[in-house]
Write a protein that holds these residues in place. Structure first.
Motif, mmCIF file in Angstrom:
data_model
loop_
_atom_site.group_PDB
_atom_site.id
_atom_site.type_symbol
_atom_site.label_atom_id
_atom_site.label_comp_id
_atom_site.label_asym_id
_atom_site.label_seq_id
_atom_site.Cartn_x
_atom_site.Cartn_y
_atom_site.Cartn_z
ATOM 1 N N ILE A 1 0.931 -1.165 0.089
ATOM 2 C CA ILE A 1 -0.093 -0.120 -0.059
ATOM 3 C C ILE A 1 0.803 1.315 -0.180
ATOM 4 O O ILE A 1 1.777 1.265 0.889
ATOM 5 N N PHE B 1 0.495 5.342 0.452
ATOM 6 C CA PHE B 1 -0.564 6.012 0.900
ATOM 7 C C PHE B 1 0.069 7.450 0.919
ATOM 8 O O PHE B 1 1.036 7.918 1.678
ATOM 9 N N LEU C 1 -14.758 0.441 -0.409
ATOM 10 C CA LEU C 1 -13.269 0.436 -0.223
ATOM 11 C C LEU C 1 -12.493 -0.716 0.493
ATOM 12 O O LEU C 1 -11.733 -1.387 0.035
ATOM 13 N N GLY D 1 -10.477 -2.931 -1.843
ATOM 14 C CA GLY D 1 -9.005 -2.788 -1.195
ATOM 15 C C GLY D 1 -8.607 -4.203 -0.904
ATOM 16 O O GLY D 1 -7.358 -4.652 -1.126
ATOM 17 N N ILE E 1 -3.613 5.163 -2.046
ATOM 18 C CA ILE E 1 -4.825 5.596 -1.497
ATOM 19 C C ILE E 1 -4.470 7.051 -0.685
ATOM 20 O O ILE E 1 -3.147 7.202 -0.426
ATOM 21 N N PRO F 1 -5.809 8.860 2.339
ATOM 22 C CA PRO F 1 -6.644 8.658 3.544
ATOM 23 C C PRO F 1 -7.291 10.164 3.937
ATOM 24 O O PRO F 1 -8.390 9.900 4.818
ATOM 25 N N LEU G 1 -8.638 3.335 5.502
ATOM 26 C CA LEU G 1 -7.517 2.486 5.309
ATOM 27 C C LEU G 1 -6.914 1.932 6.698
ATOM 28 O O LEU G 1 -6.435 0.593 6.394
ATOM 29 N N LEU H 1 -9.278 -1.300 6.589
ATOM 30 C CA LEU H 1 -8.676 -2.292 5.782
ATOM 31 C C LEU H 1 -7.570 -2.973 6.115
ATOM 32 O O LEU H 1 -7.482 -4.242 5.883
ATOM 33 N N MET H 2 -6.571 -2.276 6.836
ATOM 34 C CA MET H 2 -5.407 -2.759 7.519
ATOM 35 C C MET H 2 -5.757 -3.819 8.490
ATOM 36 O O MET H 2 -5.394 -4.953 8.606
ATOM 37 N N CYS I 1 3.370 -0.964 4.124
ATOM 38 C CA CYS I 1 2.711 0.260 3.923
ATOM 39 C C CYS I 1 3.701 1.507 3.768
ATOM 40 O O CYS I 1 4.478 1.604 4.732
ATOM 41 N N THR J 1 -4.687 4.051 12.053
ATOM 42 C CA THR J 1 -5.118 5.179 11.640
ATOM 43 C C THR J 1 -4.326 6.047 12.139
ATOM 44 O O THR J 1 -3.519 7.042 11.542
#
Length: 270
Positions: A57, A59, A118, A122, A135, A137, A155, A158-159, A167, A206
């Protein structure tokens, strides 16, 4: 059933396999277009991206309309063998429908449906070997100097629903240095190599990602302030000089007087 049909069936009709032909044709236009509007695209610390990492990923912060185009240039230059995917607001994607066959998939940012879109798309991207999920965020434009960096929870959620992940924060800034046209400056942050995303909840991820983005942006601010081209790798060179009648006059005077001609304004001061 074709590969594209399989992807469409799995994702409820939202995720499409990127078209190599569409990307190739658009890339010709994209590089010409970016060269017209920017002096260069410069990347610092590109080697921080683990080239073989999967799932991967990237970001990024979200400061400009140019971000999707910049991301496409970065993806093609830094990870040319990978398939790249990115969410885009559904209304924007309908408006800029040219992006639909190039790895962009819709999310409805105005409703809870967007979160499920997402997560579903994702998860499918991360499960595909050789794929990269891009992405932003923040999900809205923010100045690169704004602190704290505030990420929406998509995000992180998703993780927390996936296993092993890498990431990498990508900081992007559009700034003027010595030329008429601005520079696109990019800094790749330190990768977060995660053994199991399920070991933390969405809020924790996050917060961790927002801290990583702040550090990457701060590092880019330092590099941008120093104005040292040698701190970056130039992956796309655009137009230089002052342009227009000024450039014609400069060429004429140099031809008449025999003085050396310098196209870039910055070269006068080296």
């Amino acid at each position: 059933m074709t590969r594209t049909q399989v992807n469409t069936a799995r994702s409820g009709g939202e995720l499409r396999t990127p078209s190599v032909r569409a990307i190739g044709l658009f890339s010709i236009y994209l590089r010409w277009y970016m060269r017209r509007h920017f002096h260069s695209v410069r990347v610092a610390n590109a080697g921080r991206i683990p080239p073989q990492a999967e799932p991967l990923i990237l970001f990024a912060n979200h400061s400009s309309w140019w971000d999707p185009l910049t991301a496409m240039i970065l993806g093609q230059s830094l990870l040319p063998q990978r398939e790249h995917y990115a969410p885009m607001d559904a209304m924007s994607l309908d408006h800029y429908s040219i992006f639909k066959p190039m790895g962009f998939f819709p999310v409805d940012g105005a409703s809870m449906r967007g979160a499920s879109q997402l997560l579903r798309a994702g998860h499918e991207v991360l499960a595909r070997p050789g794929s990269v999920l891009w992405i932003t965020p923040e999900s809205q434009f923010n100045d690169v100097r704004k602190r704290p960096v505030e990420f929406r929870p998509g995000l992180g959620a998703l993780m927390s629903r996936n296993g092993r992940l890498t990431c990498v924060p990508v900081a992007i800034e559009y700034t003027f240095w010595n030329e008429r046209l601005p520079e696109i400056l990019v800094n790749i942050g330190e990768p977060l190599e995660i053994a199991d995303g399920a070991m933390e909840d969405a809020r924790t991820w996050t917060n961790l990602l927002s801290y990583a983005m702040s550090a990457t942006l701060d590092e880019l601010t330092m590099l941008a302030t120093e104005r040292d081209p040698d701190a970056f790798e130039t992956i796309l060179s655009g137009s230089g000089g002052v342009g227009g009648v000024y450039e014609v006059w400069k060429r004429l005077i140099c031809a008449i007087t025999g003085r050396p001609y310098y196209h870039d304004h910055g070269s006068l001061h080296r």
